[in-house]
Write an enzyme that holds these catalytic residues in place. Sequence first.
Site, PDB file in Angstrom:
ATOM      1  N   PRO A 150      34.459  42.607  40.945  1.00 25.18           N
ATOM      2  CG  PRO A 150      32.466  42.925  42.107  1.00 25.18           C
ATOM      3  CD  PRO A 150      33.096  43.133  40.755  1.00 25.18           C
ATOM      4  CB  CYS A 151      38.419  39.305  42.891  1.00 27.54           C
ATOM      5  SG  CYS A 151      38.768  39.921  44.565  1.00 27.54           S
ATOM      6  CD  GLN A 152      34.256  39.671  46.650  1.00 23.22           C
ATOM      7  OE1 GLN A 152      34.081  39.833  45.442  1.00 23.22           O
ATOM      8  NE2 GLN A 152      34.403  40.693  47.470  1.00 23.22           N
ATOM      9  CG  PHE A 173      37.322  34.881  39.737  1.00 28.68           C
ATOM     10  CD1 PHE A 173      36.736  33.957  38.908  1.00 28.68           C
ATOM     11  CD2 PHE A 173      36.874  36.190  39.682  1.00 28.68           C
ATOM     12  CE1 PHE A 173      35.735  34.326  38.021  1.00 28.68           C
ATOM     13  CE2 PHE A 173      35.873  36.570  38.805  1.00 28.68           C
ATOM     14  CZ  PHE A 173      35.294  35.627  37.978  1.00 28.68           C
ATOM     15  CG  ASN A 196      39.546  39.920  39.391  1.00 31.92           C
ATOM     16  OD1 ASN A 196      39.466  39.037  40.227  1.00 31.92           O
ATOM     17  ND2 ASN A 196      38.512  40.663  39.031  1.00 31.92           N
TER      18      ASN A 196
END
Length: 307
Positions: free
Chosen positions: A43-45, A47, A86
Amino acid sequence: MRCESLLSTPPSLIEQDIRTIDISEVKRTLGGAPLHLLAGCPPCQGFSSVRKLNKKASVRDPRNQLVVEYFRFVEELKPLTLMMENVPGLADYYLFKQIVKKLKAMGYWIDVQVVNVKNYGVPQSRRRLVMVGSRLGAISVAEGFEVETTVRDAISHLPTPEDSTDPIHKIVAKHSDAIKKRISLTPKDGGSRKDLPAEYTLDCHKDEKIGFNDVYGRLRWDTISTTITGGCLNPSKGRFLHPEQNRAITPREAALLQSFPEDYVFPADVRKQSLALMIGNALPPAFSFAQSANIASHLSGTEQIPG
């Protein structure tokens, strides 16, 4: 042993929190065969540029630690090749930098690049960080190509939602009469809220320093789409109005802008928000194919000596 052996291996699915998976279970599934590719997309939230407000430091988010879980699988399974995807902001995360160093120390050739999916046949702008690695020899992230796919290429052939028999294309956001009026006044083919007469400007948009310029904006026919996000069915979340029809894009249109095949089956019995998240959070299939084909070519052309 070459990668063609993968074709005879039946797929296996483990539906479980990655942090609780016992890797010995994965090894049993492999049955002693080498793992040709370990692909991951934590999950990239934490960054993302939106949550970071374009600052360099990552946002504190427990999901940030999942990049470490990916590395745990690499350490234990020692795949022949690996890929991680990502948002670009991951490049500045200290744990990611440590992982890259550790992978190189383990003998992996590593390449990390920030690329845009628009260069891989996807009709939208979406910058992604891609890391590929190999124990077999030097490897690079797949190169893009010059030809650009436009919004017109992707969705102009579709019927109106009213005339469609596709249940996913018939789902359209509902709005108040006031919002419908604002949408109808937004110029076709790329107009935005800034083009509206002053009396139709929302109070929250009157301060020029507040808000995102793309909200309630129309897509442009002859260029790529803005990034399709988990809010892609809501025009208040971005430039998600149809180029000429007075409505937001449908899930089918959003999926095509993500490069999903037109006959891809999505569940029609889930909430619209859940459907939007499925589509917007996905890695565009055309981009995935380009990266996967690149790795398959690397495996096919390299003498594989697992160990």
